[in-house]
Design a protein around this motif. Structure first.
Motif, short mmCIF file in Angstrom:
data_model
loop_
_atom_site.label_atom_id
_atom_site.label_comp_id
_atom_site.label_asym_id
_atom_site.label_seq_id
_atom_site.Cartn_x
_atom_site.Cartn_y
_atom_site.Cartn_z
N ARG A 21 0.85 -1.18 0.00
CA ARG A 21 0.00 0.00 0.00
C ARG A 21 0.89 1.24 0.00
O ARG A 21 1.74 1.39 0.88
N PRO A 22 0.73 2.11 -0.99
CA PRO A 22 1.60 3.29 -1.05
C PRO A 22 1.33 4.26 0.09
O PRO A 22 0.27 4.23 0.71
N GLU A 23 2.29 5.11 0.36
CA GLU A 23 2.18 6.11 1.42
C GLU A 23 0.99 7.03 1.17
O GLU A 23 0.81 7.54 0.08
N GLY A 24 0.18 7.24 2.18
CA GLY A 24 -0.93 8.18 2.10
C GLY A 24 -2.09 7.74 1.23
O GLY A 24 -2.98 8.53 0.95
N CYS A 25 -2.09 6.52 0.78
CA CYS A 25 -3.19 6.04 -0.07
C CYS A 25 -4.31 5.53 0.82
O CYS A 25 -4.12 4.63 1.63
N CYS A 26 -5.47 6.13 0.70
CA CYS A 26 -6.60 5.69 1.52
C CYS A 26 -7.67 5.03 0.65
O CYS A 26 -8.77 4.78 1.11
N HIS A 27 -7.36 4.76 -0.59
CA HIS A 27 -8.32 4.14 -1.49
C HIS A 27 -8.12 2.63 -1.51
O HIS A 27 -7.04 2.13 -1.25
N ARG A 28 -9.14 1.93 -1.87
CA ARG A 28 -9.06 0.48 -2.00
C ARG A 28 -8.41 0.12 -3.32
O ARG A 28 -8.45 0.90 -4.27
N PRO A 29 -7.83 -1.08 -3.40
CA PRO A 29 -7.32 -1.50 -4.70
C PRO A 29 -8.48 -1.69 -5.67
O PRO A 29 -9.59 -2.04 -5.26
N ARG A 30 -8.23 -1.43 -6.93
CA ARG A 30 -9.29 -1.60 -7.93
C ARG A 30 -8.74 -2.22 -9.18
O ARG A 30 -7.54 -2.32 -9.37
N ARG A 31 -9.63 -2.62 -10.07
CA ARG A 31 -9.25 -3.26 -11.33
C ARG A 31 -9.13 -2.22 -12.43
O ARG A 31 -9.92 -1.29 -12.51
N CYS A 32 -8.16 -2.43 -13.29
CA CYS A 32 -7.98 -1.58 -14.46
C CYS A 32 -9.18 -1.78 -15.39
O CYS A 32 -9.62 -2.90 -15.61
#
Length: 176
Positions: free
Chosen positions: A13-24
């Motif tokens: 999980r990148p720094e400061g990322c508060c989003h969920r993983p998603r599909r392209c």
């Protein structure tokens, strides 16, 4: 395939990322990625570029199907034939075989449409020109629906945070 086009590997999980993983969203990629911004639809610059090319192709095909696009194409073909005649007159000693008319396609009771999912170049049959079908398969329809729903939720949350009044729109009919 290599994993060089991932924004971040899905496990990290990148720094400061508060989003969920998603599909392209791009058909054929559909990999999980951590979005760097809330509205990210594609996992990499390569996928964004492919989607941009797809949109450009869709746009030009839509224009060519319009009246002004067909007129411009007729004029272009007329100028091309004129140039060919001039070239043939200039080199009259060389006999080139004449070009015939393209054979007529088989007449069927349906026409085809292109799928509206970015990156999908499939054509599908429709029974009449007023058909609402926009996607070649259920998978394409659901992929785009998932993205549009997520973006609508994001916009509603932003309006709610700003204190704007949220008006509910009727959900558009399912057009598969």
């Amino acid at each position: 395939m290599d994993q060089s086009h991932f924004v971040c590997h899905i496990g990290e999980r990148p720094e400061g990322c508060c989003h969920r993983p998603r599909r392209c969203l791009l058909k054929g990629c559909e990999r999980l990625f951590w979005p760097r911004r809330p509205q990210a639809r594609y996992c990499s610059e390569g996928c964004q570029e492919a989607a941009r090319r797809w949109r450009s192709r869709q746009s030009s095909q839509r224009y060519r199907a319009s009246d002004s696009g067909r007129k411009r194409r007729r004029d272009q073909a007329r100028r091309h034939r004129q140039r060919l005649r001039e070239r043939q007159a200039a080199s009259a000693d060389v006999e080139l075989p004449g070009e015939g008319q393209r054979p007529a396609s088989t007449s069927e009771d349906f026409s085809t449409r292109r799928c509206e999912r970015p990156g999908c170049y499939e054509h599908f049959a429709i029974l009449h020109e007023h058909s609402c079908k926009r996607f070649c398969s259920v998978a394409c329809r659901l992929a785009l629906r998932r993205v549009l729903d997520r973006e609508a939720r994001y916009r509603a949350r932003r309006r709610h945070r700003r204190g704007e009044r949220v008006t509910r729109r009727a959900r558009p009919p399912d057009t598969s």
